[in-house]
Design an enzyme around this catalytic site. Structure first.
Site, PDB file in Angstrom:
ATOM      1  N   LEU A 253       0.836  -1.203   0.000  1.00 46.17           N
ATOM      2  CA  LEU A 253       0.000   0.000   0.000  1.00 46.17           C
ATOM      3  C   LEU A 253       0.869   1.251   0.000  1.00 46.17           C
ATOM      4  O   LEU A 253       0.544   2.248  -0.665  1.00 46.17           O
ATOM      5  CB  LEU A 253      -0.929   0.002   1.217  1.00 46.17           C
ATOM      6  CG  LEU A 253      -1.839   1.228   1.349  1.00 46.17           C
ATOM      7  CD1 LEU A 253      -2.767   1.347   0.154  1.00 46.17           C
ATOM      8  CD2 LEU A 253      -2.640   1.173   2.642  1.00 46.17           C
ATOM      9  N   TYR A 254       1.978   1.194   0.726  1.00 46.78           N
ATOM     10  CA  TYR A 254       2.906   2.335   0.721  1.00 46.78           C
ATOM     11  C   TYR A 254       3.353   2.639  -0.709  1.00 46.78           C
ATOM     12  O   TYR A 254       3.313   3.796  -1.150  1.00 46.78           O
ATOM     13  CB  TYR A 254       4.120   2.011   1.593  1.00 46.78           C
ATOM     14  CG  TYR A 254       5.254   2.996   1.435  1.00 46.78           C
ATOM     15  CD1 TYR A 254       5.139   4.302   1.912  1.00 46.78           C
ATOM     16  CD2 TYR A 254       6.450   2.626   0.819  1.00 46.78           C
ATOM     17  CE1 TYR A 254       6.174   5.212   1.768  1.00 46.78           C
ATOM     18  CE2 TYR A 254       7.487   3.528   0.666  1.00 46.78           C
ATOM     19  CZ  TYR A 254       7.358   4.810   1.137  1.00 46.78           C
ATOM     20  OH  TYR A 254       8.386   5.712   0.987  1.00 46.78           O
ATOM     21  N   ALA A 255       3.767   1.609  -1.427  1.00 41.33           N
ATOM     22  CA  ALA A 255       4.198   1.803  -2.820  1.00 41.33           C
ATOM     23  C   ALA A 255       3.065   2.349  -3.675  1.00 41.33           C
ATOM     24  O   ALA A 255       3.279   3.220  -4.530  1.00 41.33           O
ATOM     25  CB  ALA A 255       4.704   0.483  -3.388  1.00 41.33           C
TER      26      ALA A 255
END
Length: 450
Positions: A253-255
């Site tokens: 999700l960060y990416a």
């Protein structure tokens, strides 16, 4: 015999005069009391005004941190307005010392990369104003230590949240920043499983809030350099990673939020003419770093005699990272700022005068190193053998390797990383043992004491 003199009238007159004197005294006392009350009230009001001028109530703060700050407030100001004292601090910090100096708003200034970049900018004569919300993703005391270091170099950090659009609009409309270095973000790959909404709030909504205010409230619009991530390459198997490689398969999700940020940047560049430069950082490490990074918590665990977890891929290969030392990354950030062209949009978000600069660069070390080698270097520097727990890497967002191609940054602003992992970790360990007051064994890491 003569009758005694009649004194009743005299007594009555004396009693009446006495009454008049008491009445007059009472009126005088009452008048004096009223005068004293008014004087005291006026003095109190003047004292309060003086206190407000010297210790102003700050702007709205949206930080969960329990740490105190001289610029913390529980009140939100609508519309936001800066006190004369706070305005002077911002202007003084934002004013360059050199004639050709930049005036830079650094978001995430109390963070790892943000604090190092702020110091480097200030030392070369640029004006720097920081902005940070001091959230509790990791121990805020480390952020407070960075804040104190920046304050020692006359760098002011405004404690506020980027999602406060009114505050941002006022900041951009009141202070003519030539550049923004946007480094504030919710970092970490695994933390997304615990708090996914923080990534949307910090990496997507806050980015939109920043671009909105820069495009519509600033006059002129600043050029913006902002932190993307090497994580956008996701499940890409080509090595080394180049800026032209596809980034449509994020592994976390960060990416995904960083990939979304790059798409949002394209939109604001296209519509509003913002000059935008995205920097894809590759595993940045060094002194005063982030405690959630492997090199940092490995060091803590090794010294405490606790086991560390080392991941291997499903086919038994070592996980490798393109570890990039903080000083090299700072040079890349400053190079991107120095070569950023002016935005082409009109004040208030009006039509742009022409196409604006839109760039993306890798900032890495170009030499992937297995995590097992990182541990080996730390063991030598600390003089302690690590207790290792080797496990297969879970499919929760991490990737098996990262490797940066930095030829584009090298050609455009002379980016050339010079610090190898052993030299960088030596500097980190020297800082770590000094900061936490740890005494290493005499036989450990001769270079650490050097």
């Amino acid at each position: 015999m003569a009758s005694p003199a009649d004194t009743s009238k005299t007594n009555k007159l004396e009693r009446y005069n006495s009454y008049l004197r008491r009445l007059s005294s009472a009126k005088l006392l009452s008048a004096s009391s009223k005068l004293l009350f008014r004087a005291t009230l006026l003095a109190t009001i003047l004292l309060i005004l003086l206190l407000i001028l010297h210790y102003p109530i700050p702007l709205s703060i949206h930080s969960p941190s329990s740490f105190s700050s001289p610029h913390r407030s529980l009140l939100t100001s609508f519309p936001p307005s800066f006190s004369p004292s706070l305005s002077r601090q911002i202007r003084l910090s934002a004013t360059p010392r050199r004639s050709s100096g930049l005036s830079v708003l650094v978001t995430g200034a109390a963070g790892f990369i943000g604090s190092h970049c702020s110091l480097a900018l200030k030392k070369r004569g640029d004006g720097v104003v920081g902005l940070d919300n001091f959230n509790s993703y990791y121990d805020p005391s480390l952020k407070r230590a960075r804040q104190a270091l920046l304050a020692h170099h006359s760098i002011f950090i405004l404690e506020a949240d980027l999602n406060d659009s009114l505050l941002l609009s006022h900041l951009f409309s009141s202070y003519p920043f030539s550049h923004v270095l946007h480094l504030a973000a919710q970092a970490g790959v695994r933390y997304a499983a615990k708090n996914p909404h923080s990534y949307i709030s910090s990496n997507v909504a806050a980015l939109v809030s920043l671009f909105e205010s820069a495009a519509k409230s600033a006059d002129p619009q600043p050029a913006i350099v902002w932190a993307s991530s090497s994580s956008v390459y996701g499940l890409n198997k080509k090595s080394p990673f180049s800026e032209s490689d596809p980034t449509d398969k994020p592994a976390s999700l960060y990416a995904a939020t960083k990939k979304a940020g790059e798409a949002i940047a394209h939109t604001y560049n296209h519509i509003y003419g913002l000059s935008l430069t995205a920097l894809r950082f590759f595993t940045v490490y060094g002194p005063i770093g982030r405690p959630d990074m492997a090199y940092f918590f490995f060091t803590k665990s090794i010294l405490a005699g606790k086991p560390i977890t080392i991941f291997r891929t499903a086919d038994g290969k070592d996980v490798a990272r393109d570890f990039t030392y903080i000083d090299d990354v700072v040079k890349g950030c400053l190079g991107a700022l120095d070569t950023a062209e002016k935005s082409t949009g009109s004040p208030g978000g009006g039509p742009k005068s022409g196409p604006a600069q839109l760039r993306t660069y890798n900032l890495g070390n170009t030499s992937p190193v297995p995590v097992t080698k990182l541990v080996s270097i730390l063991e030598g520097l600390l003089g302690v053998k690590a207790k290792k727990n080797v496990v297969t890497m879970p499919t929760n967002g991490d990737v098996p390797f990262t490797h940066a191609n930095v030829s584009l940054a090298a050609g455009d602003f002379g980016y050339h990383p010079t610090t190898d992992l052993a030299a960088g970790l030596r500097k980190f360990v020297r800082w770590y043992v000094h900061y936490y007051g740890i005494k290493l064994k005499p036989s450990s890491g001769e270079a650490v004491a050097a």
